[in-house]
Design a protein around this motif. Sequence first.
Motif, PDB file in Angstrom:
ATOM      1  N   MET A   1       3.258  -0.888  27.427  1.00 55.91           N
ATOM      2  CA  MET A   1       2.336  -1.830  26.795  1.00 55.91           C
ATOM      3  C   MET A   1       2.191  -1.510  25.304  1.00 55.91           C
ATOM      4  O   MET A   1       1.926  -0.360  24.949  1.00 55.91           O
ATOM      5  N   PRO A   2       2.366  -2.504  24.425  1.00 51.86           N
ATOM      6  CA  PRO A   2       2.166  -2.250  22.999  1.00 51.86           C
ATOM      7  C   PRO A   2       0.693  -1.960  22.720  1.00 51.86           C
ATOM      8  O   PRO A   2      -0.192  -2.588  23.313  1.00 51.86           O
ATOM      9  N   PRO A   3       0.391  -1.023  21.821  1.00 52.30           N
ATOM     10  CA  PRO A   3      -0.998  -0.628  21.570  1.00 52.30           C
ATOM     11  C   PRO A   3      -1.723  -1.593  20.636  1.00 52.30           C
ATOM     12  O   PRO A   3      -2.277  -1.203  19.611  1.00 52.30           O
ATOM     13  N   VAL A   4      -1.749  -2.873  20.980  1.00 52.96           N
ATOM     14  CA  VAL A   4      -2.351  -3.871  20.090  1.00 52.96           C
ATOM     15  C   VAL A   4      -3.879  -3.801  20.092  1.00 52.96           C
ATOM     16  O   VAL A   4      -4.521  -4.429  19.251  1.00 52.96           O
ATOM     17  N   HIS A   5      -4.444  -3.050  21.023  1.00 52.99           N
ATOM     18  CA  HIS A   5      -5.900  -2.954  21.101  1.00 52.99           C
ATOM     19  C   HIS A   5      -6.470  -1.950  20.104  1.00 52.99           C
ATOM     20  O   HIS A   5      -7.687  -1.893  19.914  1.00 52.99           O
ATOM     21  N   LEU A   6      -5.619  -1.157  19.482  1.00 53.08           N
ATOM     22  CA  LEU A   6      -6.084  -0.130  18.557  1.00 53.08           C
ATOM     23  C   LEU A   6      -6.351  -0.713  17.174  1.00 53.08           C
ATOM     24  O   LEU A   6      -5.760  -1.716  16.774  1.00 53.08           O
TER      25      LEU A   6
END
Length: 219
Positions: free
Chosen positions: A1-6
């Motif tokens: 999963m790409p860490p787009v929530h950071l």
Amino acid sequence: MPPVHLTTAWDDPATRRAWTKLLIGAALGQILWPAAWLGLLAGYVALSITWTLWLFFVPLAYTFYRAFLQCAYWQGAFRARRLLRQYPWQVYETPESGVGNLPGVRDGCAWLKFPNPEAPDQRVTMVMHSHVRSLWWGGRLGRRARAERKAQVREIWFAGDPRFAAVIAVPAPRHLYVIHQRPSYDPGIPADSQGAGPRALELARRAGVRVPAPDAAGS
């Protein structure tokens, strides 16, 4: 999963590890390429036979070129870190891309198009001006690339602003590359606001990008 929530790409441990590998590669190149050039030169001098120059000429020229080029690898690594510390990862599936065949893009230069952050319906073209670390990308973005190679760049991770500069990568992340508009880092070209608002300009400035001074951008 790409860490787009950071909040920023730098908050992702995998991103920091990828950048560390980038820096280690630059450091090793700084040692190994000059050492290879000196070794070849010493070998040629030791043989002292004129005709052997033809055996050594190409390797000598290439190793000298790579040794001279190492400053660009260092520069790219530290530019990447500044961008990764300010911008989060975004993920784009099969963005429009190619090699050459686009107005204003030189033949052989790879390019991609990304949405304008303040006008998502508009696409901004970003060109890989520097060939440093771009060969891997160029071999996969062109129309003639084999299907299995194209599949490797189907998903692009993007951290930055396409109007100025960004780090692109493929999932993990791997193959980090700083792609930018020429005015962003070239002091010989006037800085351009690219129609960006004050917040976007300030973010780009913190990321080390050349942008107009606040009074010039607002005038």
